[in-house]
Design an enzyme around this catalytic site. Structure first.
Site, short mmCIF file in Angstrom:
data_model
loop_
_atom_site.label_atom_id
_atom_site.label_comp_id
_atom_site.label_asym_id
_atom_site.label_seq_id
_atom_site.Cartn_x
_atom_site.Cartn_y
_atom_site.Cartn_z
N GLU A 72 9.97 -21.74 5.98
CA GLU A 72 10.20 -20.91 7.17
C GLU A 72 11.39 -21.38 8.00
O GLU A 72 11.85 -20.67 8.89
CB GLU A 72 8.95 -20.85 8.04
CG GLU A 72 8.61 -22.11 8.78
CD GLU A 72 7.46 -21.88 9.75
OE1 GLU A 72 7.56 -22.39 10.88
OE2 GLU A 72 6.48 -21.20 9.40
N GLU B 47 0.80 -1.22 0.00
CA GLU B 47 0.00 0.00 0.00
C GLU B 47 0.83 1.28 0.00
O GLU B 47 0.31 2.37 -0.19
CB GLU B 47 -0.93 0.01 1.22
CG GLU B 47 -2.00 -1.06 1.21
CD GLU B 47 -2.99 -0.89 0.08
OE1 GLU B 47 -3.25 0.28 -0.31
OE2 GLU B 47 -3.48 -1.89 -0.44
#
Length: 301
Positions: free
Chosen positions: A110, A79
């Protein structure tokens, strides 16, 4: 109690009625928001440190994470360009298994510390950069290794975790942010409360940093970069509100400025195109400061 713990003192969600389950889940999300509020001092400190680093030309924001936490991080970073005009090349995503991990689970990603080390080297992380590492558990190897390596290279490191008593991420970070959300409604499902708290914390951090860097003027997103009919209308309305000009004048100034709200506003206020561009360049693109230079120029001209 941590995100992986089970709270035996409350009913299990699958034993509740639909209404009770809905009330329970929503109440837990409210608790997530309270957890962020409790972390306010840590957030305030991180914001000030981030602004100081990111004022340097070319400095970057790194979003680091894995699984749900990584997706929350990417959602925040995505954003920055359309909302605040933050340069695309100054946002970097270091997410385990990226990009496929944005929509599916990538087994073993991960735990891959070698990948973490390679990414920090590939992007040449330096003392000018800010690294935001997010992990609900605070123990995710990929995320922790990215943060550790970035810190060794001089970058500002911010760690966000929902567990503090076992969190090497918080222990290593220069700016640790502990979001005490407790056990999840579904044990270990950190897409719920932990994810909500992470999203609020990340949104708060990035918003306050962008405001502090001058990308907002009088409550308006004057650096907006998104291109669509809705945003075009928003640009016109912003220029009208901030200059009290007509719609026709707003559209004409936006056309002359190439759609840049900041320049359009300066044009309406009597600045010529070249001067507007110079004043914005001199002030790092900050409209308020550029307008001040324009006013000084007028008063001395």
């Amino acid at each position: 109690m941590g995100t992986e713990d089970k709270d035996e003192s409350r009913p299990f969600i699958d034993a509740m009625s639909r209404k009770k389950a809905r009330q329970f889940v929503l109440a837990e999300h409210v608790r997530a928001a309270r957890a962020v509020q409790c972390a306010a001092p840590a957030i305030d400190s991180a914001v000030e440190e981030m602004i100081a680093r990111l004022e340097v030309a070319g400095s970057r924001i790194f979003y680091v994470g894995a699984g749900t936490s990584g997706r929350q991080a990417v959602a925040d970073g995505a954003e920055l360009l359309p909302t605040f005009g933050w340069p695309e090349d100054r946002v970097v995503y270091c997410v385990a298994g990226f990009p496929a991990s944005l929509w599916q689970s990538i087994e073993g990603a991960e735990d891959n510390v070698n990948a973490a080390q390679k990414l920090m080297s590939l992007y040449k992380v330096s003392a000018h950069d800010v690294v935001i590492a997010v992990a609900a558990s605070g123990t995710t190897p990929f995320t922790w290794e990215c943060l550790r390596e970035a810190k060794s290279r001089g970058a500002l490191t911010i760690g966000i975790s929902n567990n503090d008593y076992i969190s090497p991420l918080l222990a290593e970070a220069e700016c640790p942010i502990f979001l005490d959300t407790g056990p999840e409604p579904i044990v270990g499902s950190t897409r719920m409360k932990a994810g909500t708290a992470q999203r609020i914390a990340l949104n708060t951090l990035s918003t306050l940093v962008m405001v502090g860097l001058g990308h907002v003027y009088l409550g308006e997103m004057v650096n907006v970069r998104a291109k669509c009919a809705k945003i075009d209308t928003r640009r016109v309305n912003m220029v009208m509100r901030l200059t009290d000009c007509s719609e026709e004048k707003a559209r004409d100034s936006l056309s002359e400025s190439g759609g840049d709200v900041r320049i359009a506003i300066m044009l309406v206020k009597g600045c010529d195109l070249q001067s507007a561009q110079v004043f914005l360049a001199l002030t790092g693109g900050t409209l308020g400061s550029a307008l001040t230079l324009h006013e000084l120029d007028q008063s001395t001209g």
